[in-house]
Write an enzyme that holds these catalytic residues in place. Sequence first.
Site, PDB file in Angstrom:
ATOM      1  N   ARG A  58      15.137   9.086 -39.462  1.00  0.00           N
ATOM      2  CA  ARG A  58      15.427   9.773 -38.210  1.00  0.00           C
ATOM      3  C   ARG A  58      14.104  10.224 -37.610  1.00  0.00           C
ATOM      4  O   ARG A  58      13.168  10.599 -38.323  1.00  0.00           O
ATOM      5  CB  ARG A  58      16.342  10.977 -38.427  1.00  0.00           C
ATOM      6  CG  ARG A  58      17.801  10.629 -38.697  1.00  0.00           C
ATOM      7  CD  ARG A  58      18.489  10.057 -37.466  1.00  0.00           C
ATOM      8  NE  ARG A  58      19.924   9.866 -37.660  1.00  0.00           N
ATOM      9  CZ  ARG A  58      20.480   8.751 -38.129  1.00  0.00           C
ATOM     10  NH1 ARG A  58      19.705   7.729 -38.479  1.00  0.00           N
ATOM     11  NH2 ARG A  58      21.794   8.662 -38.247  1.00  0.00           N
TER      12      ARG A  58
ATOM     13  N   HIS B  64      15.980   1.838 -32.193  1.00  0.00           N
ATOM     14  CA  HIS B  64      16.964   2.340 -33.155  1.00  0.00           C
ATOM     15  C   HIS B  64      18.055   1.293 -33.409  1.00  0.00           C
ATOM     16  O   HIS B  64      19.252   1.540 -33.217  1.00  0.00           O
ATOM     17  CB  HIS B  64      17.586   3.650 -32.657  1.00  0.00           C
ATOM     18  CG  HIS B  64      18.212   4.468 -33.766  1.00  0.00           C
ATOM     19  ND1 HIS B  64      18.383   5.822 -33.708  1.00  0.00           N
ATOM     20  CD2 HIS B  64      18.704   4.089 -34.988  1.00  0.00           C
ATOM     21  CE1 HIS B  64      18.957   6.265 -34.813  1.00  0.00           C
ATOM     22  NE2 HIS B  64      19.173   5.225 -35.608  1.00  0.00           N
TER      23      HIS B  64
ATOM     24  N   GLU C 103      15.452  10.522 -28.681  1.00  0.00           N
ATOM     25  CA  GLU C 103      15.982   9.247 -28.192  1.00  0.00           C
ATOM     26  C   GLU C 103      16.964   9.454 -27.028  1.00  0.00           C
ATOM     27  O   GLU C 103      17.708  10.435 -27.025  1.00  0.00           O
ATOM     28  CB  GLU C 103      16.694   8.520 -29.338  1.00  0.00           C
ATOM     29  CG  GLU C 103      15.764   8.141 -30.462  1.00  0.00           C
ATOM     30  CD  GLU C 103      16.511   7.519 -31.649  1.00  0.00           C
ATOM     31  OE1 GLU C 103      17.744   7.285 -31.541  1.00  0.00           O
ATOM     32  OE2 GLU C 103      15.871   7.270 -32.675  1.00  0.00           O
TER      33      GLU C 103
END
Length: 327
Positions: A245, A292, A274
Site C-alpha cells: 500500500r 495499482h 491514489e
Amino acid sequence: MAVERQPNELPQVLVLSPPAIFTSLESQFSIRFHMLKPWDSKLPLLQFLTSYAQSVPAMLVVPGDRLLVNSAILDCLPSLKLVVTTSAGVDHLDVAELRRRRVAIAYAGNLFSQDVADMAVGLLIDVLRNVSAGDRFVRQGLWPTQGDFPLALKLSGKQIGIVGLGKIGTEVAKRLEGFGCKISYNSRTKKPTLPYPFYSDLHELAANCEALIICCGLTAETRHMIDRDVMVALGRDGVIVNIGRGAIVDETELVRRLIQGELGGAGLDVFENEPEVPKELFNLDNVVLSPHVAVLTTESMVGLTQLALGNLEAFFSNKPLVSPYVD
C-alpha cells in the site's frame, strides 16, 4: 449469521460503488442476487442507505473508491451481517467496528498472491535493467541521435530484503531464488520453516540489502514504516519496490530522495493518495510507475468473481464462508 430466503425472492446485496472489475461478469451476480446500487440513485449515499438498505444483510465492497466502511455507513445498515471485499487487504474496512457489531468479513485471501509476486519481480527487473526507460529511448527516436543507452544493473545475485513475508512475500522470494538472489526479510514474526535470514529491525535489514520489496499490509503500525531512516540505511544505490500500500512508504521523503539522487530507483504500483501520483516522478528514468494493477489479470478476475459469489452463496445458505478474514 445467515438470513432466511423468502420464496421467489433473490437475496439482497448492497454494492457501495460501481464494481468496474466485474463489468463483464455482472450477469453472474444479477441472476443470483438483487443488487442494490446507490450510484443509480440521485440521493446522497447515506440517505440512500437509510431509505433503501435498512434490511440488507450483505454488502460487496470494491476498494479503490476511497469509501471507508465505517460507523457512519454501518449505522445506516442495522441488518448487515456480512461484508465481502474483493481485496486481499482490509485497510478500507473498520475491522474493529465490524467485529463489535458482529458483522462477518470475507476477503480475497491468497487469490492474488502469484499475480502480485509476478508484478513485484517485474518492477524490480524494470528498474534495474531500465526496461521502460529503454522503451522511451527507442520510441522517442533518441537511439540514432544519442547513441549508446546508459548501463543498467543486473538482478542476479542481488541482496533483496522483503518487508512482510506472508503469502505474497514468500511467492516473491521463490521467484527471486531463481535469479540467485540472496533473500532476507522483516516480518511481524520469524518464519522458522523458511531458510532466509530474519531481521527484527527494519533499518538493519535495509542496511544489508540492495533493494527492498514492500509486501506487507497497511495498518497503523506500518504507515510510513519505510521512512527517512530506512531509506538512509538502504543507501544511495538502493531500490524500493512497493506492491503493498502506498502509505507504507513516506512518499514525500521517497520523492525527495529520488529527485536528489539519494536513492537508486523505485518501482511503484501503489501510491499514498491514489489516483494522484507525485508529478515529480514522471520524468525520472529510474522510477517505474504502475496504476495499482498488480492483482488485475484476466485469470484473477475470473477467480475473484467466483470467490465473491462463493462467499455470498455460502452466507445465504447458512454455510461457512469460503474465505473468512481472520485478524
